[in-house]
Design an enzyme around this catalytic site. Structure first.
Site, PDB file in Angstrom:
ATOM      1  N   HIS A   1      38.355  37.236  28.913  1.00  0.00           N
ATOM      2  CA  HIS A   1      39.353  37.244  30.032  1.00  0.00           C
ATOM      3  C   HIS A   1      39.580  35.667  30.277  1.00  0.00           C
ATOM      4  O   HIS A   1      39.049  34.707  29.548  1.00  0.00           O
ATOM      5  CB  HIS A   1      39.316  37.948  31.177  1.00  0.00           C
ATOM      6  CG  HIS A   1      40.640  38.178  32.011  1.00  0.00           C
ATOM      7  ND1 HIS A   1      41.651  38.343  31.611  1.00  0.00           N
ATOM      8  CD2 HIS A   1      40.613  37.998  33.393  1.00  0.00           C
ATOM      9  CE1 HIS A   1      42.355  38.771  32.493  1.00  0.00           C
ATOM     10  NE2 HIS A   1      41.967  38.504  33.544  1.00  0.00           N
TER      11      HIS A   1
ATOM     12  N   ASP B   1      43.455  40.830  42.506  1.00  0.00           N
ATOM     13  CA  ASP B   1      43.989  42.333  42.559  1.00  0.00           C
ATOM     14  C   ASP B   1      42.613  43.258  42.116  1.00  0.00           C
ATOM     15  O   ASP B   1      42.669  44.319  42.239  1.00  0.00           O
ATOM     16  CB  ASP B   1      44.783  42.575  41.517  1.00  0.00           C
ATOM     17  CG  ASP B   1      44.678  41.927  39.913  1.00  0.00           C
ATOM     18  OD1 ASP B   1      44.016  40.982  39.709  1.00  0.00           O
ATOM     19  OD2 ASP B   1      44.804  42.711  39.213  1.00  0.00           O
TER      20      ASP B   1
ATOM     21  N   ASP C   1      40.454  44.111  32.455  1.00  0.00           N
ATOM     22  CA  ASP C   1      40.698  42.672  32.401  1.00  0.00           C
ATOM     23  C   ASP C   1      40.219  42.214  31.027  1.00  0.00           C
ATOM     24  O   ASP C   1      39.390  41.137  31.339  1.00  0.00           O
ATOM     25  CB  ASP C   1      40.755  41.961  33.475  1.00  0.00           C
ATOM     26  CG  ASP C   1      41.807  42.167  34.330  1.00  0.00           C
ATOM     27  OD1 ASP C   1      42.335  43.256  34.418  1.00  0.00           O
ATOM     28  OD2 ASP C   1      42.310  41.221  35.170  1.00  0.00           O
TER      29      ASP C   1
ATOM     30  N   HIS D   1      35.653  40.450  37.858  1.00  0.00           N
ATOM     31  CA  HIS D   1      35.765  38.923  37.848  1.00  0.00           C
ATOM     32  C   HIS D   1      36.721  38.333  39.179  1.00  0.00           C
ATOM     33  O   HIS D   1      36.665  39.428  40.046  1.00  0.00           O
ATOM     34  CB  HIS D   1      36.722  38.510  36.616  1.00  0.00           C
ATOM     35  CG  HIS D   1      38.163  39.569  36.487  1.00  0.00           C
ATOM     36  ND1 HIS D   1      38.284  40.716  36.432  1.00  0.00           N
ATOM     37  CD2 HIS D   1      39.435  38.845  36.829  1.00  0.00           C
ATOM     38  CE1 HIS D   1      39.483  40.901  36.507  1.00  0.00           C
ATOM     39  NE2 HIS D   1      40.300  40.076  36.917  1.00  0.00           N
TER      40      HIS D   1
END
EC number: 3.1.26.11
Length: 310
Positions: A146, A73, A213, A69
């Protein structure tokens, strides 16, 4: 599953295990999967180029880059990695796979890299399904749950057959006839025809899943089904399960429940929130209550894929 420093043909090299905020001992995300001649880099967060150097993994070994995604980070290291691949002499085509909804964001990251002259970069916006079919293996994507559009990834080896030497000897097949038997499916020995099924047994292909995530969801379960190694985020611990739900992440226990429900052989936990300090053993302890043998990864850990199932 223990650490392996011997340069196994198939191994996971953990480059970073932090979540949104890196710590003194945990860099932002980055995971390199060595798969024979292919090299998959998953989610290159900030600092990935440096972590590759620490891990002694040349950027030229990367053949595929897979983004789950668009959060920083998991992606801020991409421009530096692309530039480093040129410096390391990568001359092969490199596939960059990512959620189709992140096209504009990925375009910006690639343009920040130069674009890197001399690098044959193939951009592959994806949705759920087979992203790459290399014949002997497939790269498969599935939808995760997410806060932004996200995909998990699965590398799946094709099933094959394993030759049993004792059966070859029993039917008198040897030398060049072995190869011909496997390629053509049968070979004549004297007055009889020997088939490949007589001297081989099915061998299940290896599989690796990368789930990052996400809250527990159907896509994560499909990706993890029967894999040899599951890398799964475990940002939170169970006392903070409400935070995990609200921010659409997993707890260590939920990652273990996913691995158990999917029938995974090994579970590697990662993406740990800085709120718990530097001791990631608490995540492994929580997960082990459901999935014995779960491992909390540390930066620069290496994990060899277990031997194929018979």
């Amino acid at each position: 599953m223990g650490d392996s420093r011997g340069g196994a043909a198939r191994e996971l090299v953990v480059l970073g295990t932090a979540s949104q905020v890196p710590t003194r001992t945990r860099a932002h995300n980055g995971y390199f999967l060595r798969w024979d001649r292919a090299g998959f880099l998953f989610d290159p967060g900030e600092g990935t180029q440096r972590q590759l150097t620490h891990a002694r993994v040349p950027a030229s070994a990367i053949t595929h880059i897979c983004l789950t995604h668009s959060h920083g980070d998991h992606t801020f290291g991409l421009p530096g990695v692309l530039q480093r691949m040129v410096l390391d002499g990568a001359r092969h085509e490199v596939t960059l796979a990512y959620p189709a909804e992140a096209e504009a964001y990925v375009d910006l990251l690639v343009r920040l890299a130069g674009p890197p002259a001399g690098l044959a970069l193939r951009r592959l916006p994806c949705g759920p399904g087979v992203a790459v079919d290399a014949g002997t293996w497939r790269l498969v994507a599935d939808r995760l749950d997410h806060r932004v559009p996200a995909l998990g990834w699965r590398v799946q080896e094709a099933d094959s057959r394993r030759v049993l030497p004792e059966r070859l000897a029993a039917v008198g097949v040897s030398g060049p006839d072995v190869r011909r038997l496997l390629e053509e499916g049968s070979v004549r020995v004297g007055e009889r025809v020997v088939t490949a099924e007589e001297v081989t047994v099915p061998r299940r292909g290896q599989a690796f899943a990368f789930v990052m995530d996400t809250r527990p969801c159907a896509g994560a379960l499909r990706l993890a089904e029967g894999v040899d190694v599951l890398v799964c985020e475990s940002t939170f611990l169970t006392p903070d399960a409400e935070l995990a739900r609200d921010y659409r992440h997993c707890t260590g226990r939920q990652a273990a429940e996913l691995a158990a429900a999917a029938g995974a052989r090994r579970l590697v936990l990662t993406h740990f929130s800085q709120r718990y300090g530097e001791d990631v053993g608490v995540f492994a302890a929580e997960a082990a209550q459901v999935f014995p043998g779960a491992v909390a990864a540390r930066d620069l850990d290496r994990f060899a894929l277990p031997a194929r199932r018979r």
